[in-house]
Design a protein around this motif. Structure first.
Motif, PDB file in Angstrom:
ATOM      1  N   ALA A   1       1.864   5.041   5.126  1.00  0.00           N
ATOM      2  CA  ALA A   1       2.856   5.744   5.939  1.00  0.00           C
ATOM      3  C   ALA A   1       2.824   5.249   7.382  1.00  0.00           C
ATOM      4  O   ALA A   1       3.884   5.019   7.984  1.00  0.00           O
ATOM      5  CB  ALA A   1       2.608   7.252   5.884  1.00  0.00           C
ATOM      6  N   VAL A   2       1.652   5.056   7.927  1.00  0.00           N
ATOM      7  CA  VAL A   2       1.540   4.549   9.304  1.00  0.00           C
ATOM      8  C   VAL A   2       2.097   3.135   9.393  1.00  0.00           C
ATOM      9  O   VAL A   2       2.837   2.793  10.337  1.00  0.00           O
ATOM     10  CB  VAL A   2       0.068   4.602   9.785  1.00  0.00           C
ATOM     11  N   LEU A   3       1.770   2.307   8.404  1.00  0.00           N
ATOM     12  CA  LEU A   3       2.266   0.929   8.409  1.00  0.00           C
ATOM     13  C   LEU A   3       3.789   0.886   8.369  1.00  0.00           C
ATOM     14  O   LEU A   3       4.425   0.215   9.172  1.00  0.00           O
ATOM     15  CB  LEU A   3       1.678   0.160   7.223  1.00  0.00           C
ATOM     16  N   TRP A   4       4.393   1.615   7.434  1.00  0.00           N
ATOM     17  CA  TRP A   4       5.846   1.600   7.304  1.00  0.00           C
ATOM     18  C   TRP A   4       6.525   2.261   8.492  1.00  0.00           C
ATOM     19  O   TRP A   4       7.590   1.835   8.920  1.00  0.00           O
ATOM     20  CB  TRP A   4       6.273   2.243   5.992  1.00  0.00           C
TER      21      TRP A   4
ATOM     22  N   SER B   1      11.384   7.042   4.691  1.00  0.00           N
ATOM     23  CA  SER B   1      10.763   5.833   4.139  1.00  0.00           C
ATOM     24  C   SER B   1       9.247   5.878   4.292  1.00  0.00           C
ATOM     25  O   SER B   1       8.518   5.420   3.408  1.00  0.00           O
ATOM     26  CB  SER B   1      11.341   4.583   4.786  1.00  0.00           C
ATOM     27  N   ALA B   2       8.737   6.430   5.381  1.00  0.00           N
ATOM     28  CA  ALA B   2       7.288   6.581   5.546  1.00  0.00           C
ATOM     29  C   ALA B   2       6.730   7.553   4.513  1.00  0.00           C
ATOM     30  O   ALA B   2       5.638   7.333   3.973  1.00  0.00           O
ATOM     31  CB  ALA B   2       6.957   7.052   6.953  1.00  0.00           C
ATOM     32  N   LEU B   3       7.475   8.604   4.209  1.00  0.00           N
ATOM     33  CA  LEU B   3       7.037   9.561   3.191  1.00  0.00           C
ATOM     34  C   LEU B   3       6.991   8.912   1.811  1.00  0.00           C
ATOM     35  O   LEU B   3       6.012   9.065   1.066  1.00  0.00           O
ATOM     36  CB  LEU B   3       7.967  10.777   3.176  1.00  0.00           C
ATOM     37  N   VAL B   4       8.017   8.158   1.471  1.00  0.00           N
ATOM     38  CA  VAL B   4       8.059   7.489   0.167  1.00  0.00           C
ATOM     39  C   VAL B   4       6.945   6.444   0.064  1.00  0.00           C
ATOM     40  O   VAL B   4       6.233   6.366  -0.940  1.00  0.00           O
ATOM     41  CB  VAL B   4       9.446   6.852  -0.067  1.00  0.00           C
ATOM     42  N   GLY B   5       6.779   5.640   1.097  1.00  0.00           N
ATOM     43  CA  GLY B   5       5.705   4.649   1.099  1.00  0.00           C
ATOM     44  C   GLY B   5       4.338   5.305   1.066  1.00  0.00           C
ATOM     45  O   GLY B   5       3.438   4.840   0.363  1.00  0.00           O
TER      46      GLY B   5
ATOM     47  N   ASN C   1     -11.840   2.340   4.657  1.00  0.00           N
ATOM     48  CA  ASN C   1     -10.817   2.045   3.649  1.00  0.00           C
ATOM     49  C   ASN C   1      -9.418   2.057   4.261  1.00  0.00           C
ATOM     50  O   ASN C   1      -8.565   1.263   3.871  1.00  0.00           O
ATOM     51  CB  ASN C   1     -10.889   3.044   2.489  1.00  0.00           C
ATOM     52  N   PHE C   2      -9.193   2.958   5.214  1.00  0.00           N
ATOM     53  CA  PHE C   2      -7.903   3.038   5.891  1.00  0.00           C
ATOM     54  C   PHE C   2      -7.571   1.713   6.564  1.00  0.00           C
ATOM     55  O   PHE C   2      -6.473   1.174   6.405  1.00  0.00           O
ATOM     56  CB  PHE C   2      -7.942   4.179   6.927  1.00  0.00           C
ATOM     57  N   ILE C   3      -8.522   1.175   7.309  1.00  0.00           N
ATOM     58  CA  ILE C   3      -8.288  -0.076   8.033  1.00  0.00           C
ATOM     59  C   ILE C   3      -8.107  -1.237   7.070  1.00  0.00           C
ATOM     60  O   ILE C   3      -7.243  -2.094   7.273  1.00  0.00           O
ATOM     61  CB  ILE C   3      -9.449  -0.332   9.022  1.00  0.00           C
ATOM     62  N   ILE C   4      -8.906  -1.259   6.008  1.00  0.00           N
ATOM     63  CA  ILE C   4      -8.783  -2.326   5.014  1.00  0.00           C
ATOM     64  C   ILE C   4      -7.396  -2.313   4.383  1.00  0.00           C
ATOM     65  O   ILE C   4      -6.726  -3.346   4.285  1.00  0.00           O
ATOM     66  CB  ILE C   4      -9.883  -2.197   3.938  1.00  0.00           C
ATOM     67  N   ILE C   5      -6.951  -1.135   3.953  1.00  0.00           N
ATOM     68  CA  ILE C   5      -5.628  -1.015   3.326  1.00  0.00           C
ATOM     69  C   ILE C   5      -4.534  -1.403   4.315  1.00  0.00           C
ATOM     70  O   ILE C   5      -3.615  -2.156   3.979  1.00  0.00           O
ATOM     71  CB  ILE C   5      -5.412   0.413   2.785  1.00  0.00           C
ATOM     72  N   LEU C   6      -4.635  -0.915   5.529  1.00  0.00           N
ATOM     73  CA  LEU C   6      -3.620  -1.178   6.542  1.00  0.00           C
ATOM     74  C   LEU C   6      -3.495  -2.675   6.839  1.00  0.00           C
ATOM     75  O   LEU C   6      -2.387  -3.230   6.822  1.00  0.00           O
ATOM     76  CB  LEU C   6      -3.948  -0.406   7.817  1.00  0.00           C
TER      77      LEU C   6
END
Length: 119
Positions: free
Chosen positions: A49-52, A87-91, A2-7
């Motif tokens: 968070a990783v993406l942002w 911004s990573a925390l908010v995202g 799911n992590f990879i799909i979302i990312l």
């Protein structure tokens, strides 16, 4: 998974869609794919968070920090790195709560099979 799909889906959609796609994708992923509620929150949180954070660092480094430092100054933050963390925390919170919501909606409408009662 799911992590990879979302990312990946969120990264592709962020090119053409508005910022709030980070809430729609985790919601739909956990609406379709089952998981535990805590797993849903932390997976959605981490993926967004990783993406942002990655995209923020990319922008930070290609501009030598000029852009993020100026934006951090607008918000009275000491430097651009703190802005990236915020911004990573908010995202991440947005993605995590959306994934949790998708999981809970799934749990509400998709009932578990009845357990047999032995006498």
């Amino acid at each position: 998974m799911n992590f990879i799909i979302i990312l990946l889906i969120t990264a592709l959609l962020q090119i053409v869609a508005p910022w709030w796609v980070v809430a729609v994708v985790p919601f739909i992923v956990f609406l379709i794919r089952p998981g535990r509620a805590s797993h849903a929150f932390w997976t959605g949180f981490a993926a967004i968070a990783v993406l942002w954070m990655a995209y923020g660092f990319y922008l930070h480094f290609i501009s030598d920090g000029a852009m993020s430092d100026r934006i951090a100054g607008i918000f009275s933050l000491p430097n651009g790195i703190i802005l990236l963390l915020v911004s990573a925390l908010v995202g991440g919170l947005t993605g995590g709560l959306a994934a949790l919501s998708g999981q809970l909606v799934r749990r509400t409408f998709v009932s578990a099979p009845p357990k047999s009662v032995s006498l």
